[in-house]
Design a protein around this motif. Sequence first.
Motif, mmCIF file in Angstrom:
data_model
loop_
_atom_site.group_PDB
_atom_site.id
_atom_site.type_symbol
_atom_site.label_atom_id
_atom_site.label_comp_id
_atom_site.label_asym_id
_atom_site.label_seq_id
_atom_site.Cartn_x
_atom_site.Cartn_y
_atom_site.Cartn_z
ATOM 1 N N PRO A 39 0.790 -1.239 0.000
ATOM 2 C CA PRO A 39 0.000 0.000 0.000
ATOM 3 C C PRO A 39 0.823 1.291 0.000
ATOM 4 O O PRO A 39 0.295 2.340 -0.340
ATOM 5 N N ASP A 203 -8.770 -0.267 7.981
ATOM 6 C CA ASP A 203 -10.213 -0.106 8.115
ATOM 7 C C ASP A 203 -10.743 0.781 6.996
ATOM 8 O O ASP A 203 -9.996 1.576 6.435
ATOM 9 N N LYS A 204 -12.039 0.635 6.675
ATOM 10 C CA LYS A 204 -12.583 1.458 5.594
ATOM 11 C C LYS A 204 -13.760 2.302 6.050
ATOM 12 O O LYS A 204 -14.108 3.275 5.404
ATOM 13 N N PRO A 228 -3.761 6.073 3.118
ATOM 14 C CA PRO A 228 -4.976 5.313 2.766
ATOM 15 C C PRO A 228 -6.133 5.551 3.737
ATOM 16 O O PRO A 228 -7.283 5.690 3.309
ATOM 17 N N LEU A 232 -9.659 8.316 3.256
ATOM 18 C CA LEU A 232 -11.046 7.913 3.469
ATOM 19 C C LEU A 232 -11.714 8.762 4.543
ATOM 20 O O LEU A 232 -12.886 9.117 4.411
ATOM 21 N N ARG A 235 -12.674 12.038 3.012
ATOM 22 C CA ARG A 235 -13.794 11.917 2.093
ATOM 23 C C ARG A 235 -15.103 11.678 2.835
ATOM 24 O O ARG A 235 -16.125 12.304 2.538
ATOM 25 N N THR A 259 -6.400 10.679 -5.105
ATOM 26 C CA THR A 259 -7.255 9.719 -5.816
ATOM 27 C C THR A 259 -8.290 9.145 -4.863
ATOM 28 O O THR A 259 -9.354 8.726 -5.288
ATOM 29 N N ILE A 260 -7.978 9.096 -3.563
ATOM 30 C CA ILE A 260 -8.952 8.557 -2.616
ATOM 31 C C ILE A 260 -9.909 9.649 -2.150
ATOM 32 O O ILE A 260 -11.119 9.495 -2.184
ATOM 33 N N SER B 127 -1.360 -3.136 -5.945
ATOM 34 C CA SER B 127 -1.723 -3.274 -4.537
ATOM 35 C C SER B 127 -2.164 -1.964 -3.912
ATOM 36 O O SER B 127 -2.497 -1.920 -2.746
ATOM 37 N N ARG B 128 -2.170 -0.894 -4.687
ATOM 38 C CA ARG B 128 -2.516 0.383 -4.079
ATOM 39 C C ARG B 128 -4.005 0.492 -3.823
ATOM 40 O O ARG B 128 -4.815 -0.169 -4.443
ATOM 41 N N ASN B 129 -4.352 1.389 -2.922
ATOM 42 C CA ASN B 129 -5.746 1.755 -2.733
ATOM 43 C C ASN B 129 -6.199 2.517 -3.965
ATOM 44 O O ASN B 129 -5.533 3.453 -4.392
ATOM 45 N N GLY B 131 -9.164 4.848 -5.602
ATOM 46 C CA GLY B 131 -10.330 5.650 -5.242
ATOM 47 C C GLY B 131 -11.556 5.191 -6.016
ATOM 48 O O GLY B 131 -11.477 4.863 -7.198
ATOM 49 N N TYR B 226 -17.521 3.620 1.064
ATOM 50 C CA TYR B 226 -16.221 3.850 1.688
ATOM 51 C C TYR B 226 -15.395 4.856 0.898
ATOM 52 O O TYR B 226 -14.806 5.761 1.452
ATOM 53 N N GLY B 227 -15.286 4.627 -0.410
ATOM 54 C CA GLY B 227 -14.519 5.547 -1.229
ATOM 55 C C GLY B 227 -13.211 5.002 -1.760
ATOM 56 O O GLY B 227 -12.569 5.625 -2.572
#
Lengths: 370, 307
Positions: A39, A203-204, A228, A232, A235, A259-260, B127-129, B131, B226-227
């Motif tokens: 990650p 966790d998400k 990561p 979230l 957002r 991007t997240i 493996s990245r998150n 969006g 979640y996003g």
Amino acid sequence: MRTPVKKLAIAVSTSIALLGAGQAAAEIQVGIAGPMTGPVAQYGDMQFSGARMAIEQINANGGVNGEKLVGVEYDDVCDPKQAVTVANSLVNDGVRFVVGHLCSSSTQPASDIYEDEGILMVTPASTSPEITERGYELVFRTIGLDSMQGPVAGNYIASLNPERVAIVHDKQQYGEGIATAVRDTLKGQGVEIAMFEGITAGDKDFSSLITKLKQADVDYVYYGGYHPELGLILRQARQADLDATFMGPEGVGNKDINTIAGEAAEGLLVTLPPSFDQKAENQKLVAAFESKGEDPSGPFVLTSYAAVQLIAEGIEKADSTDPFDVAEALRSNSFETPIGTVEYDKAGDMKSFEFVVYEWHSDGSKTPVK
Amino acid sequence: MQDLLYFSQQLINGLTIGSAYALIAIGYTMVYGIIGMINFAHGEIYMIGAYTALLAITGLATLGVTWLPLILLIALICAMIVSSSMGWAVERVAYRPVRGRHRLIPLISAIGMSIFLQNYVHLAQGSRNIGFPALIEGGFQFGSSGAFQMSLSYMQITIFITTLICMTLLSLFISRSRTGRACRAVSQDIGMANLLGIDTNRIISATFVIGAALAAVAGLLLGMYYGSIDPLFGFIAGLKAFTAAVLGGIGSIPGAMLGGLILGVSESMTSGYLSGEYKDVVSFGLLILILLFKPTGLLGKPEVEKI
């Protein structure tokens, strides 16, 4: 019949071994250990790109005492268990100088092995104070400590006269360490801490946490951890109309958070090492990165470059490839690197390292705020 | 007043996540009900559903489709098709050949399948998150007291309603349709059902396909809620859903729904009134308590061990 064959075998293997030794003398292996996958692999990209460039440039200028540097790359996935495996394979491969690791939780267990096996390590990214607290001889870094970054963040939040501040962390060595440093600074300044709470990395769903932040009516939230989770949280906080300013350490400051979090990343405050790529004296180096199509602006690119450079110059100053001599040379000299003048204290920490507060934007760019 | 609003908000948060757990839990409970095995690869099927939905959404955006219901519908159908075929294939490849052996063997096969699928997505998607675009934004605001304002987002409403529709359709399917009746027969006595001319292999495949399709629905919904998604996020969700299934009584469909909701609410209440650090402690502690004091779960029927 048997004996001659055996003798021959011994002769052949000895000459191969000698050949191997001969090659090893003509080049110096530098291990680069960090996450290529996983990650936080994008931080690893920064590390590998900076270190590769340094090796390439040092070799182009005639190497170190006439010997070439050879980079050997290892993937630790930013996982403590994997880091130990990597450290052991470095030992087996006979590498005596390492640039890495990246995540503090990987660097710490790996550094035990390096110290025992007489391998010199320079981490370009791990900021946890514990790493250099144990009196190790062969552990160095080209980055500041959480204990330096925390006060910068804490003092900045305090200067904004907040009413109530919440501190959230991911319960990992890096995140919790830095969150604790921020809490202590804020307490010292008399700021009210409404909440100090851990979440689970990976966790998400943060809806409960965000409801709690809304209930606590905080105006600033400091997050100790990586992007990561913070992405979230930002957002989901925006969707739940939580009106608070977020701040985080350099572990959240990269373009993946955009991007997240998308639009929600606008206005996030981040403490980062100063943009070394903006310095006038580094422009030639920046151009060299750009001509290879690489981006030198990441926080760990030039620290990794400096780590390789320090190993090379340490070897030159010590006139020896024995890691203990090199460590001695690093402690007793000062070095001019792209991250400024580097001088080490006894623990292997830089005597001074600056952190700057940046405001993050939703397009992934950042502007310094002071 | 503020305390009440806070409580209701946490309840909404918990019910939202709980309904999604319930959707995933159905897959565990149906498979267990019919062949008495735990399909540990089910969390990965859910994750693959989320990835497929994201690929479909990105693809449609590139094609210039902007009408939201159409995007959601196509993404949902794609995710369901891919996940269902995955569920079907997993059963054919990894479970059918070892069915009827010692019960540990299918379990180990399932864990192997789970690791395989996780790493497959790792390789294929990185493996990245990644969006996930928030397609459904906004919501209702009501009942503000002090600085606190309760909100119910359209996304949360979508999750409730979709779960409700899926559960109703599933219940109707199980109780009214011919295949549903066959499912019940197979779960009661697979040998007898076989003798009576039910194609048990087909029914078992159908169970996997239905469970996977519902997991895909959950994948799309939770991805948006979640996003972000990553190849490992099916694992924890799978464990939680499995806990929900056991809590409600594994093998029972209403039990999976109840278990999911209880688990979701207890998680959000723990984070809300204690600390987020204890969330997983409470949910898995609950699992241990249930296993100790009521091993058949809340709605499970005590049954004779199938041999």
